[in-house]
Design an enzyme around this catalytic site. Structure first.
Site, mmCIF file in Angstrom:
data_model
loop_
_atom_site.group_PDB
_atom_site.id
_atom_site.type_symbol
_atom_site.label_atom_id
_atom_site.label_comp_id
_atom_site.label_asym_id
_atom_site.label_seq_id
_atom_site.Cartn_x
_atom_site.Cartn_y
_atom_site.Cartn_z
ATOM 1 N N TRP A 102 -3.752 -1.697 -1.119
ATOM 2 C CA TRP A 102 -3.579 -2.907 -1.916
ATOM 3 C C TRP A 102 -4.091 -4.030 -1.023
ATOM 4 O O TRP A 102 -3.374 -4.496 -0.132
ATOM 5 C CB TRP A 102 -2.100 -3.119 -2.237
ATOM 6 C CG TRP A 102 -1.882 -4.198 -3.219
ATOM 7 C CD1 TRP A 102 -1.665 -5.515 -2.964
ATOM 8 C CD2 TRP A 102 -1.902 -4.081 -4.636
ATOM 9 N NE1 TRP A 102 -1.533 -6.207 -4.117
ATOM 10 C CE2 TRP A 102 -1.682 -5.361 -5.166
ATOM 11 C CE3 TRP A 102 -2.080 -3.029 -5.494
ATOM 12 C CZ2 TRP A 102 -1.634 -5.603 -6.530
ATOM 13 C CZ3 TRP A 102 -2.028 -3.256 -6.853
ATOM 14 C CH2 TRP A 102 -1.815 -4.527 -7.359
ATOM 15 N N ASN A 120 0.778 0.142 6.184
ATOM 16 C CA ASN A 120 1.197 -0.670 5.038
ATOM 17 C C ASN A 120 1.925 -1.880 5.613
ATOM 18 O O ASN A 120 2.911 -1.731 6.325
ATOM 19 C CB ASN A 120 2.139 0.123 4.116
ATOM 20 C CG ASN A 120 2.720 -0.767 3.020
ATOM 21 O OD1 ASN A 120 2.117 -1.776 2.665
ATOM 22 N ND2 ASN A 120 3.886 -0.407 2.517
ATOM 23 N N GLY A 121 1.430 -3.085 5.328
ATOM 24 C CA GLY A 121 2.075 -4.290 5.840
ATOM 25 C C GLY A 121 1.018 -5.321 6.222
ATOM 26 O O GLY A 121 -0.145 -5.191 5.845
ATOM 27 N N GLU A 173 8.832 -18.864 -22.104
ATOM 28 C CA GLU A 173 8.771 -17.565 -21.412
ATOM 29 C C GLU A 173 10.022 -16.741 -21.707
ATOM 30 O O GLU A 173 9.946 -15.540 -21.981
ATOM 31 C CB GLU A 173 8.590 -17.769 -19.916
ATOM 32 C CG GLU A 173 8.639 -16.515 -19.066
ATOM 33 C CD GLU A 173 7.605 -15.450 -19.446
ATOM 34 O OE1 GLU A 173 6.666 -15.762 -20.218
ATOM 35 O OE2 GLU A 173 7.749 -14.302 -18.998
ATOM 36 N N CYS A 191 0.867 -1.183 0.000
ATOM 37 C CA CYS A 191 0.000 0.000 0.000
ATOM 38 C C CYS A 191 0.903 1.233 0.000
ATOM 39 O O CYS A 191 2.117 1.126 0.094
ATOM 40 C CB CYS A 191 -0.868 0.027 1.259
ATOM 41 S SG CYS A 191 -1.820 -1.458 1.499
ATOM 42 N N GLU A 233 9.535 -9.539 -26.841
ATOM 43 C CA GLU A 233 8.684 -8.364 -26.588
ATOM 44 C C GLU A 233 9.474 -7.137 -26.152
ATOM 45 O O GLU A 233 9.004 -6.026 -26.311
ATOM 46 C CB GLU A 233 7.575 -8.685 -25.593
ATOM 47 C CG GLU A 233 7.996 -9.062 -24.209
ATOM 48 C CD GLU A 233 6.786 -9.267 -23.299
ATOM 49 O OE1 GLU A 233 5.733 -8.644 -23.512
ATOM 50 O OE2 GLU A 233 6.898 -10.059 -22.360
ATOM 51 N N HIS A 261 13.277 -32.500 -34.962
ATOM 52 C CA HIS A 261 12.162 -32.736 -35.894
ATOM 53 C C HIS A 261 11.871 -31.489 -36.726
ATOM 54 O O HIS A 261 10.723 -31.219 -37.063
ATOM 55 C CB HIS A 261 10.916 -33.150 -35.095
ATOM 56 C CG HIS A 261 11.110 -34.403 -34.311
ATOM 57 N ND1 HIS A 261 11.023 -35.657 -34.858
ATOM 58 C CD2 HIS A 261 11.477 -34.584 -33.013
ATOM 59 C CE1 HIS A 261 11.292 -36.570 -33.942
ATOM 60 N NE2 HIS A 261 11.567 -35.945 -32.808
ATOM 61 N N ARG A 308 1.363 1.611 -5.981
ATOM 62 C CA ARG A 308 1.540 0.642 -4.896
ATOM 63 C C ARG A 308 0.225 -0.026 -4.491
ATOM 64 O O ARG A 308 0.200 -0.937 -3.679
ATOM 65 C CB ARG A 308 2.162 1.320 -3.672
ATOM 66 C CG ARG A 308 3.540 1.913 -3.896
ATOM 67 C CD ARG A 308 4.011 2.669 -2.680
ATOM 68 N NE ARG A 308 4.186 1.792 -1.545
ATOM 69 C CZ ARG A 308 5.306 1.116 -1.301
ATOM 70 N NH1 ARG A 308 6.329 1.216 -2.121
ATOM 71 N NH2 ARG A 308 5.418 0.311 -0.259
ATOM 72 N N LYS A 367 0.059 -2.979 -21.440
ATOM 73 C CA LYS A 367 0.234 -3.759 -20.216
ATOM 74 C C LYS A 367 -0.969 -4.685 -19.996
ATOM 75 O O LYS A 367 -0.822 -5.787 -19.506
ATOM 76 C CB LYS A 367 0.387 -2.833 -18.993
ATOM 77 C CG LYS A 367 0.640 -3.575 -17.677
ATOM 78 C CD LYS A 367 1.870 -4.437 -17.739
ATOM 79 C CE LYS A 367 2.034 -5.320 -16.510
ATOM 80 N NZ LYS A 367 3.104 -6.326 -16.677
ATOM 81 N N LYS A 401 9.977 -13.057 -23.505
ATOM 82 C CA LYS A 401 10.636 -11.876 -22.906
ATOM 83 C C LYS A 401 11.548 -11.213 -23.928
ATOM 84 O O LYS A 401 11.520 -10.009 -24.131
ATOM 85 C CB LYS A 401 11.430 -12.294 -21.662
ATOM 86 C CG LYS A 401 10.573 -12.618 -20.473
ATOM 87 C CD LYS A 401 10.067 -11.397 -19.763
ATOM 88 C CE LYS A 401 8.615 -11.062 -19.815
ATOM 89 N NZ LYS A 401 7.562 -11.923 -20.058
HETATM 90 C C1 AGP Z 1 3.909 -10.690 -20.754
HETATM 91 O O1 AGP Z 1 5.226 -10.190 -20.619
HETATM 92 C C2 AGP Z 1 3.080 -9.861 -21.714
HETATM 93 N N1 AGP Z 1 3.030 -8.520 -21.295
HETATM 94 C C3 AGP Z 1 1.732 -10.487 -22.027
HETATM 95 O O2 AGP Z 1 1.977 -11.708 -22.689
HETATM 96 C C4 AGP Z 1 0.804 -10.773 -20.826
HETATM 97 O O3 AGP Z 1 1.330 -11.843 -20.072
HETATM 98 C C5 AGP Z 1 -0.562 -11.191 -21.375
HETATM 99 O O4 AGP Z 1 -1.105 -10.102 -22.091
HETATM 100 C C6 AGP Z 1 -1.541 -11.619 -20.281
HETATM 101 O O5 AGP Z 1 -1.791 -10.544 -19.408
HETATM 102 P P1 AGP Z 1 -2.515 -10.847 -18.003
HETATM 103 O O6 AGP Z 1 -1.607 -11.749 -17.241
HETATM 104 O O7 AGP Z 1 -2.681 -9.508 -17.380
HETATM 105 O O8 AGP Z 1 -3.822 -11.517 -18.283
#
Ligand code: AGP
Length: 609
Positions: free
Chosen positions: A74, A100-101, A482, A2, A489, A505, A27, A604, A486
């Site tokens: 939060w 906060n905690g 993953e 928070c 993107e 294959h 936060r 995001k 990373k």
């Molecule tokens: C992950 O680095 C990306 N920003 C993206 O794949 C993200 O994981 C995906 O859009 C899902 O988002 P969410 O976890 O908020 O549902």
């Protein structure tokens, strides 16, 4: 996590409080509130919702005063609601706190206080502090707070104002940050430096176990036994923008480094290793319902989908329940064959991803039980699910998901053990061992982060690549996916994750001296096979970057670069293995001059289909 902000001086406090809370909104933003002292009286204004909603409330019903404390929440204990918002008051309304905690022993304290006649208006752990101070107050507010803090267990950054002593703010800190700033005949209080940087660069950070009296022109600090503590102020040289990142160059790097503390927050208050207990307050599944589950379907997008792939392995390994993973966008349109004995687990950082929300609706329409693993309290998917487990990672600002991913894996690991216990396939002693392994994990992540320099060296060598291949076996395969995501993107290098055994294959045709191949060479029963895959890559001139477990020195003569991670259990190795891959993607992107926190074309939270 928070955010707390405070002001004491000769001006109206509320404008400072609101400005500070807006900067602290990252936060936590499910509810907010402020309290002021004006002419010896306390005034409180608070509500669920965003800070903008609190601003609206204050426009309609302003409160005055030159001393004030504010809080943006939060939620950890108790859903977002007006009543659960901070500040919290004692029975008389003359003592007001923001916190906060997490107070771990709040339930027993609450029971004792209720037996003494205290009436509670919320379900939060924080409100217990206000009533404890009331119980302990005997004419000295600082002493009452110190006595109270000797009674609580857990973490806190705390600010207290009271009509009993209306010319000061009492503050205290243990585990959660709290900083004091010094202006011209006025002082500020904040959970982080950026929120006060526009007013002052002269600050003092409270240390754990300290309690203090903040007046408009001085700060007096003590330990919890009342002994004075001398503190030196420091001058902050950050520019405001870099300060938001706590001194890190980017939010992504900050959040990679936050993972040890984020995982500690994920497990805080949810496990008791010695009693092999795991509990999730808002899972909302009875033991009987868990026992009836005969199939688990994970559904998610992007990085969260990779977490689901690890979940498939963990649920089958520990809960012995058949599990499968579906892309949310596929699941929602393919008329899945599920029923009331199917548990659908939606995984999402934002809780707002349109396809995942659609998948939740589809699952509910077919009578499946739906729980979500989510990082934003009160988000759409959390609200639409029958039960929710919050990752409590704190807001994730970088578009590339890092701490959300590792805290998702942490929750899934605990859920798999919990389900295994309920189904009688995980013994108490096994659960204790698995929980103890998890308790050691944050420290091991801290060790893995010490490899940052080695990763920077690898980034220097390979940042000009135009393609990359990531290979893994078992739980290493989702981590290969993953790691590739990373890199894609944030650096815009085309990268592909693949099951290592599948390389011959087809993808092996891609291998040449220009192709860096990242291999998850994790200890376990597949390790020798992975070494064979490395040989296959090397035989075709490929460059191998291996992520290997400490002690596996036989890999030194096989790989071109090795990034070691600490040894841990096979089940937790994916969480450690992803750390160097997050750092690798970050440093390659920085070398390539990419906008790491806001990569091109991305958002995001993908709230459109
Ligand atoms: C992950 O680095 C990306 N920003 C993206 O794949 C993200 O994981 C995906 O859009 C899902 O988002 P969410 O976890 O908020 O549902």
């Amino acid at each position: 996590m928070c955010g707390i902000f405070g002001y004491i001086g000769n001006k109206e406090a509320v404008p400072f409080l609101m400005e500070g809370l807006k900067k602290l909104e990252y936060r936590g933003y499910d509810s907010a509130g402020v309290a002021t002292l004006d002419k010896g009286k306390v005034f409180v204004s608070k509500r669920a919702g965003k800070i903008a909603d609190l601003e609206e409330l204050l426009r309609r019903k302003p409160i005055k005063g030159h001393i004030g404390i504010g809080h943006t929440r939060w939620a950890t204990h108790g859903k977002p609601s007006d009543a659960n918002s901070h500040p919290h008051e004692d029975c008389t309304g003359k003592i007001v706190v923001v916190h906060n905690g997490i107070i771990e022993n709040y339930l027993e304290l609450r029971r004792d206080l209720a037996q003494k006649g205290h009436k509670f208006t919320s379900v939060t752990d924080t409100e217990v502090i206000a009533h404890l101070i009331e119980e302990n107050y005997a004419g000295n507010l600082l002493e009452a707070v110190a006595v109270t803090l000797n009674q609580v267990q857990g973490s806190y950054a705390l600010a207290v104002v009271s009509e009993h002593e209306p010319d000061k703010i009492i503050i205290a800190r243990h585990g959660s940050p709290l900083i004091v700033g010094f202006g011209e005949n006025e002082c500020y209080l904040s959970s982080d430096i950026p929120a006060m940087l526009k007013y002052t660069a002269e600050i003092i950070k409270l240390d754990n176990g300290e309690v203090a009296v903040l007046a408009k022109d001085e700060l007096k600090v003590f330990d919890l036994q009342g002994k004075a503590v001398a503190k030196e102020s420091e001058l902050i040289s950050w520019d405001p923008e870099s300060a938001e990142k706590g001194g890190y160059a980017h939010f992504m790097l900050k959040e990679i480094h936050e993972q040890p503390s984020a995982i500690r927050k994920t497990i805080e208050g949810r496990i008791e290793a010695e009693n092999h207990k795991i509990h999730f307050d808002e899972l909302n599944l009875t033991d009987d319902e868990i026992r009836k589950i005969n199939r688990v379907v994970f559904t998610a997008c992007g990085t969260s989908w990779h977490a689901a792939l690890v979940g498939e392995y963990l649920f089958e390994q520990y809960a012995r329940i058949p599990a499968e993973v579906e892309y949310a966008a596929e699941f929602r349109y393919r008329q899945p064959i599920i029923d009331q004995n199917t548990l659908v687990i939606a995984i999402t950082q934002s809780g707002e991803t349109a396809d995942t929300l659609g998948a939740v609706w589809e699952a509910k329409a077919r009578d499946a039980k739906v729980i979500s693993i989510c990082n934003v309290v009160g988000s759409s998917i959390a609200r639409e699910s029958h039960g929710v487990v919050y990752t409590n990672a704190g807001p994730e600002i970088g578009v590339a998901s890092t701490k959300a991913f590792t805290t998702q894996l942490t929750v899934i690991y605990l859920l798999a053990i919990l389900f295994g216990k309920r189904k009688g396939v995980v013994s108490d002693s096994e659960a204790t061992k698995l929980i103890n392994d998890l308790i050691e994990l944050p420290g091991k992540i801290e060790e893995a982060l010490y490899q940052e320099e080695a990763v920077q060296h690898v980034a220097e060598r390979f940042y000009r690549a135009t393609n990359a291949l990531y290979l893994g076996r078992g739980k290493g395969f989702p981590i290969a996916l993953e790691g590739a995501l990373k890199l894609k993107e944030v650096s815009y290098i085309h990268a592909e994750g693949y099951p290592a055994a599948e390389m011959k294959h087809g993808p092996i045709a891609l291998i040449d001296h220009n192709m860096p191949v990242v291999v998850l060479a994790l200890s376990g029963r597949r390790y020798e096979k992975i070494l064979g895959n490395i040989e296959e890559v090397k035989a075709r001139g490929g460059k191998v970057i291996a992520v290997a477990c400490e002690g596996n020195t036989d890999i030194t003569e096989k790989a071109d670069e090795i990034i070691y991670i600490p040894l841990t259990s096979e089940a937790l190795s994916p969480i450690l293995a992803v750390i160097p891959l997050q750092l690798l993607a970050y440093y390659i992107a920085v070398k390539r001059g990419c906008h790491v926190d806001q990569p091109r074309n991305l958002a995001k939270s993908v709230t459109v289909e």
